[in-house]
Design an enzyme around this catalytic site. Structure first.
Site, mmCIF file in Angstrom:
data_model
loop_
_atom_site.group_PDB
_atom_site.id
_atom_site.type_symbol
_atom_site.label_atom_id
_atom_site.label_comp_id
_atom_site.label_asym_id
_atom_site.label_seq_id
_atom_site.Cartn_x
_atom_site.Cartn_y
_atom_site.Cartn_z
ATOM 1 C CG HIS A 1 13.516 -13.064 13.816
ATOM 2 N ND1 HIS A 1 14.839 -13.420 13.848
ATOM 3 C CD2 HIS A 1 13.123 -13.254 12.526
ATOM 4 C CE1 HIS A 1 15.234 -13.810 12.646
ATOM 5 N NE2 HIS A 1 14.211 -13.702 11.818
ATOM 6 C CG ASN B 1 17.090 -17.424 11.136
ATOM 7 O OD1 ASN B 1 18.125 -17.957 11.478
ATOM 8 N ND2 ASN B 1 17.039 -16.447 10.296
ATOM 9 C CD GLU C 1 20.060 -15.200 9.252
ATOM 10 O OE1 GLU C 1 19.501 -14.163 8.860
ATOM 11 O OE2 GLU C 1 19.575 -16.004 10.049
HETATM 12 P P1 FAE Z 1 2.737 -15.517 11.892
HETATM 13 O O1 FAE Z 1 3.456 -16.339 10.906
HETATM 14 O O2 FAE Z 1 3.089 -14.073 12.018
HETATM 15 O O3 FAE Z 1 1.171 -15.651 11.576
HETATM 16 C C1 FAE Z 1 0.199 -14.924 12.241
HETATM 17 C C2 FAE Z 1 -0.969 -14.687 11.293
HETATM 18 O O4 FAE Z 1 -2.081 -14.196 12.029
HETATM 19 C C3 FAE Z 1 -0.687 -13.654 10.213
HETATM 20 O O5 FAE Z 1 -1.012 -14.193 8.950
HETATM 21 C C4 FAE Z 1 -1.600 -12.482 10.583
HETATM 22 O O6 FAE Z 1 -2.065 -11.752 9.462
HETATM 23 C C5 FAE Z 1 -2.729 -13.172 11.307
HETATM 24 N N1 FAE Z 1 -3.442 -12.309 12.270
HETATM 25 C C6 FAE Z 1 -2.928 -11.436 13.164
HETATM 26 N N2 FAE Z 1 -3.882 -10.865 13.916
HETATM 27 C C7 FAE Z 1 -5.073 -11.419 13.488
HETATM 28 C C8 FAE Z 1 -6.425 -11.237 13.875
HETATM 29 N N3 FAE Z 1 -6.760 -10.401 14.867
HETATM 30 N N4 FAE Z 1 -7.372 -11.931 13.210
HETATM 31 C C9 FAE Z 1 -7.037 -12.785 12.206
HETATM 32 N N5 FAE Z 1 -5.762 -12.983 11.798
HETATM 33 C C10 FAE Z 1 -4.788 -12.320 12.442
HETATM 34 O O7 FAE Z 1 2.854 -16.126 13.363
HETATM 35 N N6 FAE Z 1 11.942 -16.653 10.549
HETATM 36 C C11 FAE Z 1 12.764 -17.692 10.284
HETATM 37 O O8 FAE Z 1 12.797 -18.669 11.047
HETATM 38 N N7 FAE Z 1 13.553 -17.678 9.163
HETATM 39 C C12 FAE Z 1 13.573 -16.617 8.299
HETATM 40 O O9 FAE Z 1 14.266 -16.643 7.285
HETATM 41 C C13 FAE Z 1 12.744 -15.502 8.597
HETATM 42 N N8 FAE Z 1 12.758 -14.400 7.792
HETATM 43 C C14 FAE Z 1 11.838 -13.402 8.018
HETATM 44 C C15 FAE Z 1 11.752 -12.342 7.114
HETATM 45 C C16 FAE Z 1 10.756 -11.376 7.268
HETATM 46 C C17 FAE Z 1 10.688 -10.227 6.313
HETATM 47 C C18 FAE Z 1 9.814 -11.494 8.334
HETATM 48 C C19 FAE Z 1 8.712 -10.479 8.504
HETATM 49 C C20 FAE Z 1 9.904 -12.541 9.225
HETATM 50 C C21 FAE Z 1 10.899 -13.490 9.092
HETATM 51 N N9 FAE Z 1 11.001 -14.575 9.957
HETATM 52 C C22 FAE Z 1 11.888 -15.587 9.718
HETATM 53 C C23 FAE Z 1 10.121 -14.689 11.139
HETATM 54 C C24 FAE Z 1 8.998 -15.697 10.949
HETATM 55 O O10 FAE Z 1 8.339 -15.457 9.726
HETATM 56 C C25 FAE Z 1 8.037 -15.572 12.133
HETATM 57 O O11 FAE Z 1 8.757 -15.875 13.305
HETATM 58 C C26 FAE Z 1 6.855 -16.515 12.017
HETATM 59 O O12 FAE Z 1 6.113 -16.247 10.853
HETATM 60 C C27 FAE Z 1 5.946 -16.401 13.233
HETATM 61 O O13 FAE Z 1 5.016 -17.449 13.179
HETATM 62 P P2 FAE Z 1 3.658 -17.371 13.980
HETATM 63 O O14 FAE Z 1 2.920 -18.619 13.760
HETATM 64 O O15 FAE Z 1 3.968 -16.957 15.386
#
Ligand code: FAE
Length: 514
Positions: A455, A493, A370
Site C-alpha cells: 500500500h 486498504n 485482515e
Molecule cells: P496503481 O494502481 O499502482 O497504477 C499505476 C499504474 O501506472 C501501474 O499500472 C503502473 O504500471 C503504471 N506506471 C507506473 N509508472 C509509469 C510510467 N512511468 N509510465 C507509464 N505507466 C506507468 O496506482 N488495496 C486495497 O484497497 N485493497 C486490497 O485488497 C489491496 N490488495 C493489494 C494486494 C497487492 C498484492 C498489491 C500490490 C496491492 C494491493 N492493494 C490493495 C493496493 C492497491 O492496489 C493500490 O493502492 C492501488 O492500485 C493504487 O492505485 P493508483 O491509482 O495509485
C-alpha cells in the site's frame, strides 16, 4: 515448470500513431486514479490517451489462461526479475523463491533500501493483482488523514460513487457460515472474539455469486484455485471490467500498453512535451516517442508518480515544482504475521484467496488486521494476517543524479511501531488461545513480515505538492490523481479512497479547467 508458458504476442501497438501527435489529455498509468480520470474526461467530451508501462493482459498464454497461479509462478508473474520475490519467502523451512525468465510480468516487487514495494503492472494497475478488498474508512479516520477535504462531500457523494463504479459488495453472511473455503476466516473470528476484539466483514470487488458457484463446483475456480497475486482469471472485477471498460466504451479513450513515460516538460507552443519509451516484453526500449499534451495527469501510482516528479524537478524539466515533491511517503503501516493453531483449530485445505474479514483494533491499538488466506492446498493449522497500522514514519523520494535513479529513504527499523500495534492484537490472542507466532514464513525464525508494503501512499501530497484538487504547483495543466496524493496512511486498504478522491478532484478539474 517455471517459465514454460508460451505467450502469444500482446497488443503493443497503440490504436493510433503516437509519435508527434497532439492530444488534449495524456494519462500516465492505468490504475485507479488514471481510470477514473480517463472515464470522466471522456464523458465530458475530452479525447484521452493513456500510456501504461505494463502489458495489456488480454491474451491467454499457451495454457489457455491470461494469468498465472499464485502457487506456480511463471514468466507472467514478476516484473523484470530473474528470481521471484514472493511476499511469503519460506514455508516449513523451505525457501519458496525460484528463478524465472526476465519478462514484463504482472507483479513488481520494487526494492528500495529499506522496503520492498509490491505494485501491479499492466492495464488496470494494482487492480490486476490485489485482493479486491474495498474498504471505506471510518469518517473520523478519513478526517484525520485529509483534514482539508470536505468529509461530508466525500461520504455523501464520492465514496458512494466510487463504491458503485468499482462494483463493491459484501459476502452473504449465511453463506460465510457454511462455506468450506472460509473456515480459516471463521477460525480467525473465533479467536478474535474470544479475546474481545471487534470482528468485521470486509467488502470486496469479487463477484460473490461466482465464488458460490466455485465452491459448489459449477464454475471454473479462481479464488478457490489460489489465484490472486498474479491475477484472477475469473470472478474479480478489476478495473479492466469496470472503469476502464466504461472509458473505452466512450470511444474517446485509447491505451498504449508497454509504453513508459520518461519525461514531461513545457512545450514551446503551450502544453507539455511527453517522452515515452515503448518497451519489449524483456524490458528493452524498442522506440522512443514524443507527443504534445494540453493536460497531463500523473497516475503512475504513489511510487511511479513520485519517482517521475523528483526526476523532472531535479533535471530541470519541470523546474517550478515545489519542495514538497517526493515527501510524505508512507507504507500504510503494513506488517504481516502468522500464528500456529492447535490441531483442533484446522483452518482448511481449501481457502478462498479473497480475504473477507478483519479484526478492528484501530481505536485502542492502532491496528486493523485482515484475516488472510494461506492457500497452499494443504492443511497448515496456520492463521495468517495482514495488519494495517498507524505508523508515524514518513519517507522521502529524492533524485540521485550520479546514479540516475530515484531513491527512497525508508528504514526497515521504522516498522517497529507497526509491529507494536499488531502485537496489541496477536499477543493477546496467543495468550488467550495458548498459541505461538509462526517463525517459518518470512525467513528462518522470523516472526514479522516487516520488509514490505502493498500500500504505497504519498510523495505528492494533496494540499502540499498540489493544490486542494491535485493541480501541481508551478506548472498549470499538470495534475496528480493517484495514491501519491494521500499522506502515507488511510487506516484501511487504500483503493476505495484513491478512487473516491480521484472522483472528487476530476469533477472539479473538468468544471474549472476544461
Ligand atoms: P496503481 O494502481 O499502482 O497504477 C499505476 C499504474 O501506472 C501501474 O499500472 C503502473 O504500471 C503504471 N506506471 C507506473 N509508472 C509509469 C510510467 N512511468 N509510465 C507509464 N505507466 C506507468 O496506482 N488495496 C486495497 O484497497 N485493497 C486490497 O485488497 C489491496 N490488495 C493489494 C494486494 C497487492 C498484492 C498489491 C500490490 C496491492 C494491493 N492493494 C490493495 C493496493 C492497491 O492496489 C493500490 O493502492 C492501488 O492500485 C493504487 O492505485 P493508483 O491509482 O495509485
Amino acid at each position: 515448470m517455471l517459465g514454460a508458458v508460451a505467450l502469444t504476442a500482446h497488443a503493443t501497438t497503440p490504436a493510433r500513431a503516437l509519435d508527434g501527435a497532439r492530444v488534449p489529455a495524456l494519462v500516465i498509468g492505468t490504475g485507479y486514479g488514471g481510470a477514473v480520470a480517463a472515464l470522466r474526461l471522456a464523458e465530458a467530451g475530452v479525447d484521452v490517451h493513456m500510456a501504461e508501462m505494463g502489458m495489456a493482459w488480454d491474451t491467454p498464454g499457451s495454457d489457455g489462461k491470461i494469468f498465472a497461479n499464485t502457487i506456480r509462478p511463471d514468466v507472467r508473474s514478476f516484473w523484470l526479475r530473474t528470481r521471484t520475490r514472493q511476499p511469503l519467502s519460506n514455508f516449513l523451512g523451505f525457501p519458496l523463491d525460484k528463478d524465472v525468465p526476465r519478462h514484463t510480468g504482472i507483479l513488481d516487487a520494487e526494492e528500495f533500501g529499506g522496503i520492498t514495494v509490491y505494485q501491479g503492472r499492466g492495464v488496470g494497475g494494482g487492480s490486476l493483482v490485489n485482493g479486491g478488498m474495498a474498504v471505506t474508512p471510518r469518517r473520523e479516520h478519513f478526517a484525520a488523514v485529509l483534514p482539508t477535504v470536505d468529509a461530508a462531500e466525500m461520504y455523501g457523494t464520492y465514496y458512494p460513487r466510487a463504491n458503485a463504479g468499482l462494483g463493491v459488495s459484501t459476502i452473504d453472511p449465511d453463506w460465510f457460515e457454511t462455506a468450506e473455503c472460509y473456515q480459516y476466516a471463521r477460525v480467525g473470528r473465533k479467536h478474535a472474539q474470544r479475546s474481545g476484539f471487534p470482528f468485521v466483514f470486509v467488502p470486496d470487488v469479487y463477484d460473490w455469486e461466482y465464488m458460490k458457484r466455485e465452491q459448489a463446483g459449477t464454475a471454473t475456480r479462481s479464488a478457490l484455485a489460489g489465484e490472486i497475486l498474479y491475477g484472477n482469471n475469473h470472478g474479480k472485477r478489476s478495473l479492466q471490467q469496470t472503469y476502464l471498460a466504461r472509458a473505452k466504451a466512450t470511444g474517446r479513450v485509447t491505451i498504449s500498453p508497454l509504453h513508459k513515460v520518461t519525461s514531461v516538460a513545457p512545450a514551446p507552443g503551450g502544453g507539455y512535451t511527453v517522452t515515452i519509451d515503448q518497451i519489449s516484453t524483456s524490458g528493452d526500449t524498442v522506440a522512443t516517442k514524443e507527443l504534445t499534451a494540453d493536460k497531463v495527469f500523473f497516475a503512475a501510482g504513489s511510487v511511479g508518480t513520485s519517482k517521475l516528479l523528483v526526476k523532472l524537478r531535479a533535471t530541470g524539466a519541470l523546474p517550478r515544482l515545489n519542495g514538497e515533491i517526493g515527501k510524505g511517503w508512507g507504507d500504510n503501516g503494513n506488517v504481516m504475521c502468522g500464528r500456529a493453531n492447535h490441531m483442533w483449530d484446522a483452518t482448511g485445505a481449501l481457502q478462498s484467496s479473497i480475504p473477507t474479514a478483519g479484526i478492528d483494533n484501530w481505536a485502542a491499538g492502532g491496528a486493523f488486521a485482515e484475516v488472510a488466506p494461506l492457500p497452499t492446498g494443504i492443511e497448515t493449522y496456520a492463521s495468517f494476517y495482514l495488519s494495517i497500522t498507524k505508523n508515524p514514519h514518513r519517507a522521502e523520494f529524492s533524485w540521485n543524479t550520479a546514479a540516475g535513479r530515484a531513491e527512497l529513504n525508508w528504514q526497515t527499523a521504522w516498522k517497529q511501531p507497526s509491529i507494536d500495534a499488531a502485537k496489541t492484537i496477536f499477543d493477546k490472542i496467543n495468550a488467550k488461545e495458548g498459541t505461538i507466532y509462526r517463525t517459518d514464513l518470512f525467513g528462518t525464525y522470523k516472526i514479522w513480515g516487516d520488509h514490505l508494503t502493498y500500500h504505497p501512499l504519498g510523495g505528492a501530497v494533496l494540499g502540499k505538492a498540489t493544490d486542494g484538487y491535485g493541480r501541481l504547483h508551478g506548472h498549470p495543466g499538470l495534475y496528480v490523481i493517484d495514491g501519491a496524493l494521500i499522506p502515507g496512511n488511510t487506516s484501511v486498504n487504500p483503493f476505495v479512497t484513491i478512487t473516491a478522491l480521484a472522483e472528487r478532484n476530476i469533477e472539479k478539474i473538468i468544471a474549472a479547467d476544461l
